[in-house]
Enzyme design. Structure first.
Site, short mmCIF file in Angstrom:
data_model
loop_
_atom_site.label_atom_id
_atom_site.label_comp_id
_atom_site.label_asym_id
_atom_site.label_seq_id
_atom_site.Cartn_x
_atom_site.Cartn_y
_atom_site.Cartn_z
N PRO A 292 0.82 -1.21 0.00
CA PRO A 292 0.00 0.00 0.00
C PRO A 292 0.86 1.26 0.00
O PRO A 292 1.89 1.32 0.68
CB PRO A 292 -0.79 -0.11 1.30
CG PRO A 292 0.03 -0.99 2.19
CD PRO A 292 0.81 -1.91 1.30
N GLY A 293 0.47 2.24 -0.79
CA GLY A 293 1.17 3.52 -0.79
C GLY A 293 0.18 4.61 -0.44
O GLY A 293 0.18 5.17 0.66
N ARG A 294 -0.73 4.87 -1.39
CA ARG A 294 -1.75 5.90 -1.22
C ARG A 294 -2.52 5.77 0.08
O ARG A 294 -2.76 6.76 0.78
CB ARG A 294 -2.73 5.80 -2.39
CG ARG A 294 -3.78 6.90 -2.44
CD ARG A 294 -4.86 6.55 -3.46
NE ARG A 294 -4.33 6.19 -4.76
CZ ARG A 294 -3.98 7.06 -5.71
NH1 ARG A 294 -4.17 8.34 -5.51
NH2 ARG A 294 -3.48 6.64 -6.85
N ARG A 331 -2.36 16.50 -9.61
CA ARG A 331 -3.27 15.37 -9.86
C ARG A 331 -4.53 15.75 -10.62
O ARG A 331 -5.08 14.95 -11.35
CB ARG A 331 -3.60 14.65 -8.55
CG ARG A 331 -2.36 13.93 -7.98
CD ARG A 331 -2.67 13.01 -6.82
NE ARG A 331 -3.48 11.88 -7.23
CZ ARG A 331 -4.77 11.76 -6.96
NH1 ARG A 331 -5.41 12.67 -6.26
NH2 ARG A 331 -5.43 10.71 -7.38
N TYR A 335 -5.17 13.72 -13.90
CA TYR A 335 -6.26 12.73 -13.92
C TYR A 335 -7.63 13.30 -13.58
O TYR A 335 -8.54 12.53 -13.30
CB TYR A 335 -6.05 11.62 -12.87
CG TYR A 335 -4.67 11.13 -12.57
CD1 TYR A 335 -3.97 10.36 -13.48
CD2 TYR A 335 -4.10 11.37 -11.31
CE1 TYR A 335 -2.72 9.85 -13.15
CE2 TYR A 335 -2.85 10.86 -10.99
CZ TYR A 335 -2.17 10.11 -11.91
OH TYR A 335 -0.95 9.60 -11.59
N CYS A 362 1.53 29.41 -15.21
CA CYS A 362 1.09 29.91 -16.51
C CYS A 362 0.55 28.78 -17.36
O CYS A 362 1.14 28.41 -18.39
CB CYS A 362 2.25 30.60 -17.20
SG CYS A 362 2.79 32.02 -16.26
C1 LIG Z 1 2.43 2.57 -7.14
C2 LIG Z 1 2.70 1.20 -6.73
C3 LIG Z 1 2.20 0.72 -5.51
C4 LIG Z 1 1.34 1.54 -4.59
O1 LIG Z 1 0.10 1.85 -5.14
P1 LIG Z 1 -0.96 2.64 -4.25
O2 LIG Z 1 -2.09 2.84 -5.18
O3 LIG Z 1 -0.32 3.91 -3.85
O4 LIG Z 1 -1.29 1.77 -3.10
C5 LIG Z 1 2.52 -0.56 -5.15
N1 LIG Z 1 3.30 -1.33 -5.93
C6 LIG Z 1 3.79 -0.91 -7.10
C7 LIG Z 1 4.64 -1.78 -7.91
C8 LIG Z 1 3.51 0.37 -7.55
O5 LIG Z 1 3.99 0.78 -8.72
#
Ligand SMILES: *Cc1c(COP(=O)(O)O)cnc(C)c1O
Length: 432
Positions: A292-294, A331, A335, A362
């Site tokens: 998980p990142g987001r 963002r 998107y 600009c």
């Molecule tokens: C971007 C990415 C993530 C994280 O995705 P989220 O939508 O931010 O959870 C995990 N693994 C890989 C390989 C990614 O490129």
């Protein structure tokens, strides 16, 4: 009342994050300003970690995808929560290394890692290199041999899943720049090649089907496909793969209408599919990694801006100009991402105005959002854009030579600077 748990309102009617007054933060550090609640980040880390313990008997690892928000401080937070870390460039890898992150828990991703990046990864001893293609595999074997090392690798696989999300953040389908296709036999070819290389040890398989995904079903489907491939590899080569990385991509609440799945129920459902599929296919359940990142960084952050001009164009729209924009949050430009915003000093009042929030670059496309609901807003007001913890600071730029904002962490009611605001000297630092 707010989309993120870390937000509140104090007696003065001001928006708070982690209990800290946002108006005070704007005065103390200036705007634009990224503010993140460290306790919220830690809560998310620990939720994921607990679910691995619960549904995979602890036979798994949560890795934080650092591209969502990367600086030394969050690497330290992730390390102290016992997480692994995903990096996709020498820059992210170096940041993790300098933060003292345990290198054996680092996964190095990327569809076109350079020789320099692979060399650095071997030198640091990163845990797993996620190989994207056959060219990289051959490079890496040669490099590892020349250093007398063995590279522990994963393969990035395209499971052929449509993740029902924005085209630019879909990555699991065959027409993607990431990874090896199953359908064409390319993935199997790579596996066989890797098994023949002396300086490569194939530890596992990886997939990541996309980002900001709200359904569980594509994750379940991806797990089935990946386990099926592990079984096929076992049949064809006799080699049983012991680790499976199911990626990240869990959706978060950017606006009230978003209804993300609870992380725990995602884990419960996917683990049930993993367990039953392994039984059906007569393979050992692999060690499971999620990324998980987001969902770790996003809900924990907000961005504070100062309003400049408010331009009302009769019967058309009202532009509210802020002192940041696409340079700190690209963002919407990328998107059409949706956000919620509010006037930080009147956070509890109804949001009866509908406005377009415009940045100072600009570019007509330099907007934070259109049709955004907000309180009556005047020049000099501080506004907060919510859920900006992920893919904002990490995607920021110096377009128009605008310095990047500072990042503040709050924790237990206290605030601290974790990334300094760029200065005008920083802007010309590399100019000769
Ligand atoms: C971007 C990415 C993530 C994280 O995705 P989220 O939508 O931010 O959870 C995990 N693994 C890989 C390989 C990614 O490129």
């Amino acid at each position: 009342m707010f989309i993120s748990d870390c937000l509140g309102i104090n007696e003065a009617g001001h928006l708070t994050i982690g209990g800290v007054d946002t108006i005070m933060l704007a005065e103390k550090y200036g705007t634009p300003l990224y503010v993140m609640d460290e306790d919220d980040i830690r809560r998310s880390c620990s939720l994921y970690k607990k679910s691995i313990d619960k549904y995979y008997d602890g036979q798994g690892l949560v890795t934080y995808a650092s591209k969502a928000f990367c600086c030394k401080e969050i690497c330290k937070v992730a390390a102290s929560e016992g997480l692994g870390l995903d990096v996709v460039s020498a820059g992210e890898l170096y940041t993790a290394h300098e933060a003292g992150f345990p290198m054996e828990k680092v996964f190095f991703h990327g569809n076109n890692k350079t020789m320099e990046e692979l060399t650095l990864a071997l030198e640091y001893g990163v845990g797993r290199i996620v190989v994207d293609n056959l060219t990289e595999l051959a490079f890496l074997n040669t490099l590892a041999r020349s250093q007398g090392k063995t590279a522990n690798i994963f393969f990035r696989i395209k499971p052929g899943i449509d993740a029902h999300t924005h085209d630019f953040v879909r990555t699991g389908q065959i027409d993607s720049k990431f990874g090896l296709a199953l359908e064409t036999g390319e993935a199997m070819e790579a596996v066989k090649e890797a098994l023949g290389y002396e300086n490569i040890c194939l530890k596992g398989l990886h997939c990541h089907i996309g980002s900001q995904i709200f359904d569980i079903e594509p994750f379940e489907h991806a797990a089935q496909v990946m386990l099926g491939f592990i079984a096929q590899i076992k049949t064809e080569t006799g080699y049983e793969i012991g680790e499976l990385n199911l990626g990240g991509g869990f959706g978060i609440k950017y606006i009230t209408e978003h209804d993300p799945v609870e992380y725990d129920s995602y884990m419960q459902k996917v683990s049930a599919v993993v367990n039953s599929t392994c039984k059906d296919l007569a393979i050992k359940r692999p060690f499971i990694i999620i990324e998980p990142g987001r969902s770790i960084a996003g809900p924990a952050g907000i961005t504070l801006y100062t309003v400049g001009a408010v331009k009302e164009i009769p019967h058309i729209r009202t532009y509210v100009s802020i002192d940041g924009g696409m340079t700190d949050n690209p963002r919407y430009a990328l998107y059409q991402s949706e956000y919620e915003c509010l006037v930080a000093s009147r956070a509890g009042e109804p949001r009866e105005k509908v406005v377009t929030i415009a940045g100072k670059c600009c570019e007509s496309g330099d907007l934070i959002g259109e049709g955004m609901h907000i309180q009556d807003v005047k020049p000099g007001d501080i506004i907060a854009v919510l859920a900006t913890g992920a893919y904002n600071y990490s995607m920021s730029s110096n377009y128009n030579r605008i310095p990047k904002p500072a990042v503040i962490f709050v924790k237990g009611g206290k605030d601290r600077l974790v990334v300094k605001r760029e200065t005008l000297e920083d802007i010309i630092r590399n100019d000769l």
